[in-house]
Design a protein around this motif. Structure first.
Motif, PDB file in Angstrom:
ATOM      1  N   UNK A   9       0.834  -1.209   0.000  1.00 16.51           N
ATOM      2  CA  UNK A   9       0.000   0.000   0.000  1.00 16.51           C
ATOM      3  C   UNK A   9       0.867   1.257   0.000  1.00 16.51           C
ATOM      4  N   UNK A  10       0.234   2.394  -0.313  1.00 17.24           N
ATOM      5  CA  UNK A  10       0.949   3.668  -0.231  1.00 17.24           C
ATOM      6  C   UNK A  10       1.283   3.962   1.233  1.00 17.24           C
ATOM      7  N   UNK A  11       2.456   4.498   1.455  1.00 17.58           N
ATOM      8  CA  UNK A  11       2.899   4.772   2.827  1.00 17.58           C
ATOM      9  C   UNK A  11       2.058   5.892   3.444  1.00 17.58           C
ATOM     10  N   UNK A  12       1.381   5.568   4.559  1.00 12.59           N
ATOM     11  CA  UNK A  12       0.499   6.523   5.228  1.00 12.59           C
ATOM     12  C   UNK A  12       1.140   7.175   6.456  1.00 12.59           C
ATOM     13  N   UNK A  13       2.404   6.875   6.691  1.00 12.41           N
ATOM     14  CA  UNK A  13       3.085   7.455   7.858  1.00 12.41           C
ATOM     15  C   UNK A  13       3.115   8.982   7.731  1.00 12.41           C
ATOM     16  N   UNK A  14       2.676   9.690   8.791  1.00 10.89           N
ATOM     17  CA  UNK A  14       2.673  11.150   8.755  1.00 10.89           C
ATOM     18  C   UNK A  14       4.092  11.685   8.918  1.00 10.89           C
TER      19      UNK A  14
END
Length: 227
Positions: free
Chosen positions: A84-89
């Motif tokens: 998945x696309x990296x969702x880390x803020x």
């Protein structure tokens, strides 16, 4: 415990009954699962269970952030396609000094922080920081409404930035200030400033209602409307 008939049948065949007690086994992926005791030593049974392992497995994006994927999918050939696309803020600090938090996979957009900026014309406008950064205030268009003098001499309410000759000429086409025009008959008539004089002469001559004396063939005079 197993049914009596099952134990008797197994002994009659010369075999011990199969143990159905669930035991923990270590899978090749490192997770634990349960199997009936009699299958816990079978490599094929362990491998089959590993292919269905639903435990979350840690994986890493190219950026270094961690994400989780079902273990059986993580070890498959399609694991990279399932990433998945990296969702880390991530906190970004812009060259302008403002900070913004975005999911790691999103690209940084122009800064949306609103600023009070003095424009070259002297007016102060509320603008986005991203519209000023790099280009400077000279690139901003002042939208404050001010009085402008048109080529015809009349005033019009226009954006401050509308100061080129072309812009003023275009606005003059909409000038509706009432002015006096002289007709070929010599009388005057009120018309809008933006009306073309040549078209006006031809179109409005018949509308002239000024009274004038006309002498009839009999010698008497009479007052008639000019048209």
């Amino acid at each position: 415990k197993i049914p009596c008939w099952q134990a008797s049948a197994a002994r009659a065949g010369g075999k011990e009954p199969l143990c159905q007690v669930s035991v923990d086994v270590q899978l090749p992926c490192g997770h634990q699962a349960c199997l009936p005791c009699h299958r816990s030593k079978q490599p094929s049974a362990i491998q089959e269970l590993a292919g269905r392992c639903k435990e979350p497995s840690n994986r890493y994006h190219p950026c270094g952030h961690r994400y989780k994927l079902i273990c059986s999918l993580s070890n498959s050939q399609n694991a990279e396609k399932l990433e998945p696309a990296c969702q880390e803020l991530v906190t970004h600090e812009r060259p302008c000094g403002h900070k913004q938090k975005l999911p790691c996979h999103e690209q940084l957009q122009p800064c949306n922080v609103m600023l009070q900026e003095r424009l070259p014309c002297g007016h102060v406008a509320t603008v986005r920081c991203g519209d000023v950064s790099g280009a400077g205030s000279d690139a901003l268009v002042c939208k404050i409404i001010v009085d402008k003098t048109l080529p015809c001499g009349h005033k019009a309410r226009l954006p401050c930035s509308a100061q080129s000759d072309d812009a003023l000429q275009e606005q003059q086409k909409s000038c509706t200030v009432s002015t006096e025009r002289q007709l070929p008959c010599g009388h005057k008539m009120s018309v809008r400033c933006n009306e073309n004089s040549a078209e006006f002469d031809e179109q409005h001559m018949r509308l002239c209602t000024a009274m004038k004396k006309r002498e009839l063939a009999c010698g008497h005079s009479v007052e008639l409307a000019c048209n």
